[in-house]
Write a protein that holds these residues in place. Structure first.
Motif, mmCIF file in Angstrom:
data_model
loop_
_atom_site.group_PDB
_atom_site.id
_atom_site.type_symbol
_atom_site.label_atom_id
_atom_site.label_comp_id
_atom_site.label_asym_id
_atom_site.label_seq_id
_atom_site.Cartn_x
_atom_site.Cartn_y
_atom_site.Cartn_z
ATOM 1 N N CYS A 140 2.675 5.200 6.644
ATOM 2 C CA CYS A 140 1.624 4.485 6.051
ATOM 3 C C CYS A 140 0.948 2.557 6.543
ATOM 4 N N CYS A 144 -2.398 1.029 9.155
ATOM 5 C CA CYS A 144 -3.435 -0.065 8.362
ATOM 6 C C CYS A 144 -4.336 -0.209 9.642
ATOM 7 N N CYS A 172 -4.595 5.219 5.901
ATOM 8 C CA CYS A 172 -3.061 5.020 5.299
ATOM 9 C C CYS A 172 -3.052 6.760 4.448
ATOM 10 N N CYS A 176 -0.156 9.382 6.141
ATOM 11 C CA CYS A 176 0.800 9.865 5.200
ATOM 12 C C CYS A 176 1.706 11.091 5.810
#
Length: 190
Positions: A140, A144, A172, A176
């Motif tokens: 994550c 970003c 994100c 994930c």
């Protein structure tokens, strides 16, 4: 003690202001059946629905092709642009081409660009995150587009959302590794 004309005007203005605010809220609850994640710079929903001509000018200029249109069964929102972060999130283009392409002002360039602007609110659900079960992961934070000012990994190896830097783009969330994602976006106008 009698009212003077200034305090009467203030009272009337305050009363009318509260009444208008309530009327807008009531109207929005009847008109807006579903909340959509709108492109950057979107006006509040009722204003957006009124200002957007459904011209589609924002769609082809979106580099990741994140902007889609609400299907015909979307009521008043039909034909308006939205982003579905689980399919293709906004990638936080520095110059916001979608906003610049909007001919009506339904999308308006925030005065400071992305700084201080948010598309949505991001929340971490620790019960889903693998780092809270001892598995190292940085997916994550590494995905970003804003970087550590929005999403970082702390000294214990857990993700930390920095609200002041996070724009709520959803990159994100899609990146994930858990299913469902350990990160959840919420509309700011929910």
């Amino acid at each position: 003690m009698p009212f003077n004309s200034g305090s009467r005007r203030d009272l009337l203005g305050d009363t009318i202001g509260k009444w208008l605010q309530q009327m807008v809220t009531d109207t929005e609850q009847r008109v807006v059946v579903r909340r959509y994640f709108r492109p950057p710079g979107a006006l509040p929903e009722v204003g957006f629905l009124a200002a957007c001509t459904r011209c589609g000018a924002c769609l082809p200029v979106c580099p990741p092709q994140a902007i889609r249109t609400v299907p015909a069964d979307g009521g008043f929102a039909a034909g308006t642009p939205f982003i579905e972060p689980a399919v293709q999130p906004c990638t936080v283009c520095p110059d916001m081409p979608c906003v610049r392409a909007c001919p009506t002002g339904a999308l308006t360039l925030p005065s400071e660009g992305w700084r201080g602007y948010r598309l949505a609110s991001l929340e971490l659900l620790p019960e889903r995150c693998v780092t809270y079960r001892g598995t190292p992961c940085r997916v994550c934070a590494d995905s970003c587009p804003i970087g550590e000012t929005a999403l970082a990994i702390d000294d214990t190896g857990h993700p930390v959302i920095r609200i002041e830097g996070c724009v709520g783009c959803g990159v994100c969330v899609k990146a994930c590794i858990t299913s469902p994602s350990s990160l959840v976006l919420t509309s700011l106008e929910a």
